[in-house]
Scaffold this motif. Sequence first.
Motif, PDB file in Angstrom:
ATOM      1  N   ARG A 133      15.117  -0.379 -15.018  1.00 27.25           N
ATOM      2  CA  ARG A 133      14.909   0.830 -15.813  1.00 27.25           C
ATOM      3  C   ARG A 133      15.331   2.070 -15.030  1.00 27.25           C
ATOM      4  N   TRP A 134      14.948   2.151 -13.773  1.00 21.09           N
ATOM      5  CA  TRP A 134      15.356   3.296 -12.954  1.00 21.09           C
ATOM      6  C   TRP A 134      16.870   3.290 -12.715  1.00 21.09           C
ATOM      7  N   THR A 135      17.417   2.109 -12.489  1.00 19.94           N
ATOM      8  CA  THR A 135      18.861   2.021 -12.243  1.00 19.94           C
ATOM      9  C   THR A 135      19.660   2.474 -13.460  1.00 19.94           C
ATOM     10  N   GLN A 136      19.227   2.051 -14.635  1.00 22.93           N
ATOM     11  CA  GLN A 136      19.932   2.429 -15.863  1.00 22.93           C
ATOM     12  C   GLN A 136      19.893   3.939 -16.094  1.00 22.93           C
ATOM     13  N   ALA A 137      18.880   4.604 -15.524  1.00 25.53           N
ATOM     14  CA  ALA A 137      18.779   6.060 -15.668  1.00 25.53           C
ATOM     15  C   ALA A 137      19.626   6.797 -14.632  1.00 25.53           C
ATOM     16  N   GLY A 138      20.364   6.055 -13.803  1.00 25.64           N
ATOM     17  CA  GLY A 138      21.203   6.667 -12.790  1.00 25.64           C
ATOM     18  C   GLY A 138      20.481   6.988 -11.495  1.00 25.64           C
ATOM     19  N   THR A 139      19.319   6.403 -11.306  1.00 24.66           N
ATOM     20  CA  THR A 139      18.496   6.657 -10.115  1.00 24.66           C
ATOM     21  C   THR A 139      18.723   5.552  -9.097  1.00 24.66           C
ATOM     22  N   ARG A 140      18.786   5.929  -7.823  1.00 24.34           N
ATOM     23  CA  ARG A 140      18.929   4.935  -6.771  1.00 24.34           C
ATOM     24  C   ARG A 140      17.557   4.446  -6.323  1.00 24.34           C
ATOM     25  N   ASN A 141      17.384   3.129  -6.264  1.00 25.57           N
ATOM     26  CA  ASN A 141      16.127   2.521  -5.842  1.00 25.57           C
ATOM     27  C   ASN A 141      16.090   2.347  -4.330  1.00 25.57           C
ATOM     28  N   TRP A 142      14.937   2.707  -3.739  1.00 23.57           N
ATOM     29  CA  TRP A 142      14.669   2.460  -2.329  1.00 23.57           C
ATOM     30  C   TRP A 142      13.367   1.669  -2.223  1.00 23.57           C
ATOM     31  N   ARG A 143      13.335   0.713  -1.264  1.00 24.28           N
ATOM     32  CA  ARG A 143      12.176  -0.175  -1.155  1.00 24.28           C
ATOM     33  C   ARG A 143      11.738  -0.283   0.305  1.00 24.28           C
ATOM     34  N   THR A 144      10.447  -0.046   0.536  1.00 28.71           N
ATOM     35  CA  THR A 144       9.958  -0.172   1.907  1.00 28.71           C
ATOM     36  C   THR A 144       9.870  -1.626   2.348  1.00 28.71           C
ATOM     37  N   ASP A 145       9.709  -2.565   1.414  1.00 27.28           N
ATOM     38  CA  ASP A 145       9.560  -3.965   1.824  1.00 27.28           C
ATOM     39  C   ASP A 145      10.839  -4.524   2.420  1.00 27.28           C
ATOM     40  N   SER A 146      11.991  -4.057   1.973  1.00 27.29           N
ATOM     41  CA  SER A 146      13.257  -4.564   2.499  1.00 27.29           C
ATOM     42  C   SER A 146      14.015  -3.549   3.339  1.00 27.29           C
ATOM     43  N   GLN A 147      13.703  -2.245   3.187  1.00 25.63           N
ATOM     44  CA  GLN A 147      14.443  -1.206   3.896  1.00 25.63           C
ATOM     45  C   GLN A 147      13.608  -0.451   4.918  1.00 25.63           C
ATOM     46  N   GLY A 148      12.317  -0.758   5.007  1.00 25.26           N
ATOM     47  CA  GLY A 148      11.456  -0.061   5.947  1.00 25.26           C
ATOM     48  C   GLY A 148      11.104   1.329   5.460  1.00 25.26           C
ATOM     49  N   ALA A 149      10.616   2.153   6.388  1.00 24.31           N
ATOM     50  CA  ALA A 149      10.233   3.523   6.039  1.00 24.31           C
ATOM     51  C   ALA A 149      11.423   4.271   5.457  1.00 24.31           C
ATOM     52  N   VAL A 197      14.297   7.020  -6.332  1.00 23.62           N
ATOM     53  CA  VAL A 197      12.931   6.557  -6.527  1.00 23.62           C
ATOM     54  C   VAL A 197      12.594   5.614  -5.374  1.00 23.62           C
ATOM     55  N   ILE A 198      11.388   5.754  -4.840  1.00 26.24           N
ATOM     56  CA  ILE A 198      10.961   4.968  -3.683  1.00 26.24           C
ATOM     57  C   ILE A 198       9.814   4.065  -4.112  1.00 26.24           C
ATOM     58  N   HIS A 199       9.957   2.783  -3.833  1.00 26.91           N
ATOM     59  CA  HIS A 199       8.919   1.800  -4.144  1.00 26.91           C
ATOM     60  C   HIS A 199       8.260   1.371  -2.836  1.00 26.91           C
ATOM     61  N   SER A 200       6.981   1.674  -2.681  1.00 27.70           N
ATOM     62  CA  SER A 200       6.238   1.267  -1.487  1.00 27.70           C
ATOM     63  C   SER A 200       5.499  -0.020  -1.804  1.00 27.70           C
ATOM     64  N   ALA A 201       5.942  -1.118  -1.196  1.00 25.99           N
ATOM     65  CA  ALA A 201       5.366  -2.424  -1.507  1.00 25.99           C
ATOM     66  C   ALA A 201       5.497  -3.346  -0.296  1.00 25.99           C
ATOM     67  N   GLY A 202       4.710  -4.400  -0.290  1.00 25.14           N
ATOM     68  CA  GLY A 202       4.770  -5.389   0.775  1.00 25.14           C
ATOM     69  C   GLY A 202       5.735  -6.504   0.426  1.00 25.14           C
ATOM     70  N   ARG A 203       6.333  -7.074   1.443  1.00 23.49           N
ATOM     71  CA  ARG A 203       7.318  -8.128   1.222  1.00 23.49           C
ATOM     72  C   ARG A 203       6.651  -9.354   0.595  1.00 23.49           C
ATOM     73  N   ARG A 204       7.260  -9.841  -0.485  1.00 26.12           N
ATOM     74  CA  ARG A 204       6.770 -11.011  -1.208  1.00 26.12           C
ATOM     75  C   ARG A 204       5.288 -10.861  -1.552  1.00 26.12           C
ATOM     76  N   ASN A 205       4.909  -9.661  -2.018  1.00 27.53           N
ATOM     77  CA  ASN A 205       3.504  -9.436  -2.361  1.00 27.53           C
ATOM     78  C   ASN A 205       3.118 -10.252  -3.587  1.00 27.53           C
ATOM     79  N   GLY A 234       0.846  -1.185   0.000  1.00 31.04           N
ATOM     80  CA  GLY A 234       0.000   0.000   0.000  1.00 31.04           C
ATOM     81  C   GLY A 234       0.880   1.234   0.000  1.00 31.04           C
ATOM     82  N   LEU A 235       0.271   2.382   0.299  1.00 30.78           N
ATOM     83  CA  LEU A 235       1.027   3.628   0.263  1.00 30.78           C
ATOM     84  C   LEU A 235       0.524   4.572   1.344  1.00 30.78           C
ATOM     85  N   ALA A 236       1.459   5.206   2.040  1.00 31.50           N
ATOM     86  CA  ALA A 236       1.164   6.282   2.979  1.00 31.50           C
ATOM     87  C   ALA A 236       2.424   7.128   3.099  1.00 31.50           C
TER      88      ALA A 236
END
Length: 791
Positions: free
Chosen positions: A746-762, A726-734, A529-531
Amino acid sequence: MRMVALGFLAGVCLLQTRSTLDAGPAAAGIALACVLLGALFGASARGWAGRYAIAACVVATACATGFAWAAQRAEWRMADALAHTLEGQDISVAGRITGLPQPLAGGWRFVFEPDAAPEGVPARIQLSWYENRRAPNPLPALQAGERWHFVVRLRPPHGFANPHGFDYEGWLLERAIRATGYVRADAELLDAAPSGVMQWVHRQRGVVRERILAALPEGEHAGVLAALAVGDQRAIAEADWTVFRNTGIGHLVAVSGLHVSLVGLLCGGLCSLAWRRAPGLALRLPVHKARALAALAGASAYALLAGLGLPVLRAWLMLAVAVLALLSGRRLAASRVLAAALLVVLVADPWAVLSAGFWMSFAAVAIILAVLGGRVRPPSGWRAALRVQLAISFALAPALLALFQSFPLVSPLANLVAIPAVSFVIAPLVLLALLVPVDGLLVLAHGATVMMMDVVRPLAELEHALWEQARPPPWLIAAGALAVAMLLLPRATPGRLAAPALLAGLALWAPPRPEPGAFVARTLDVGQGLAVHVQTHRHDMLFDAGPAYGMSADAGSRVILPYLRAHGVAALDLLVLSHDDIDHVGGASSLLEAMSVGTVLAGPHDADARWGAAWAAQAGAAGTARRCQRGQAWEWDGVRFEVLHPGGEVALAGSSRHDNDNSCVLRVLGPGGALLLTGDIGRNAEAQLIAREREGLESDVVLSPHHGSRSSSSQAFVAATSPEHVIHSAGRRNAFGHPHPEVLARWTQAGTRNWRTDSQGAVTAAFPARGGERVRIRAERTERTRYWHGR
């Protein structure tokens, strides 16, 4: 003993704050070196310098020993882990249900101990079993001790990681639960009879619980009686919990030291009356020792009935240490007995320091000793009880603010009513009903509970019944605890006049906010989800409200509200609901009911959605609820907010219920950077945005559209936004596979760093007030990682 216990406590606490378990042998070596150093000082040093040096060595040894012991216990427990190859696979297991199964809406949750399972399945797992809506047969009524064969899917312990949030993974670790999962296929009952003593005890607990609930089918507080009898709090109504929280009497319905001691006192008193009338017995064993043994026996029986869970076990250990000290025949200071109990509890359960109950229990006992001990003329009778209650209510304020970010101002009044009612009327009637199977006793107990609630409920409904504030920093909590300790000392103690100033500083503290022009955006870990909380110098906005977690829980009540309260946010200026998918609006009703919201800005929604009634109530107030539409803009504290979508190309009135392309898109722009919040838009809406906004999409941080779905984050959109992060808000193993590997690449190739709430938390992004400075971004699991996280 006191220095040893405190040193051991410090070592255990230090271990539980570490991110790795690689220092246990070093700690053992340090402990040995301290012992040798202490022996050397003891043999050579003289006078006060030698005594202080030896004391320092003793404390250091105890600290290193506590650290090493906690590390070793952690190594043993962490070794019992779910094999990576088994995660998410169908696994055939057989074993027994342990503990008391908990009924859920349409299912059960229980602890399972496999005795026949593939290698790599932990010794204790927690399973959920839900009804198959396509199958005509309901689930059977589960009982403790039954042996079942299941096909299950398991995963390692995982919980949400948010600032000041509940650490579910640590909670599972303390209970030796090393995997969670659900029953996947049809099950087979192999043996209905329990095989061990504790399984039989848990079976009887279930029988008692069902008897209480059956005897009071219309009783609104029947769950309170079940909690007092067997320690099961799941049947307590949410309205009752609200009253307990606002009045500070929740400790009376959780089987703890108060109840265990009460039962021990009752059994000891009855034994004393009988023992005194049998001179032969009194000659063989003194009355005070017989009373102590009877108290321990009665408390042990009650602790078993309550399930001997960790809080109950801690209370029982404390009582057992006190009884053994009495039986030893030595006159020991109460503080030494308390220190011994602390040491025993930590040896038995090094993870106890992660529990709020541990700190509250020992703090309450220490406060009682400080109030009643060391006085020339200590109070007695009702005066002593009143002084103790007032002292506990006052002295625990720093701990309550640290642990729960709230303090019930009406607690002294509520407890003056509730403690006698529960201790001398309700609990004795419930326990008597267990010995004498007469339902009338339960009816009387319930009637007394109704009367008690009728008295304390008006207190809970007072406007300022509960003091709430942001969580103070550790140094201020320590200063508040020191001030409380000073005020509990005798009146002539120097420095007592400075204590109120420290407490005032604690109560009036407010967390720092961004300076004008700056803003902070925190993407909360709410699962699938997203908040997003956006905070400026004087305003707060929430973009989406997270998912629902079932019929009775959602992200609003479980994650967002506790987070906002811990950060001192008492009201929201704006709540944006991008669209009506349940993973974006699931917590909206809870938020609107519990917190003041200035304005609701919502995308297309179904009037029959779960939050529809709340929306209607909000829309009834003029100007407080509006549709999200392109062109809307406002400025807060030097930060500009612009709605970029939906525009005229999409007809809101005719949109389908699940039209993600109608999602509200919001851009937040300050002198130090821009944030783009995208909801669940797909490639069509992305193309419309690119055609309309052109250069207006470029941002430093982007919330990936639709949680990183493969149907969004087109190459053109990635290029148009060109963010650093770029921040991806997702549930673990959704179940949807968000974020998709192609999107991440795609984001990585554009030079953007990926962040994920499922593995990195808030994920927190801090935008500076001035241009030229870079956006600072961090993840909760990186900032506050523990050795059990993700394992």
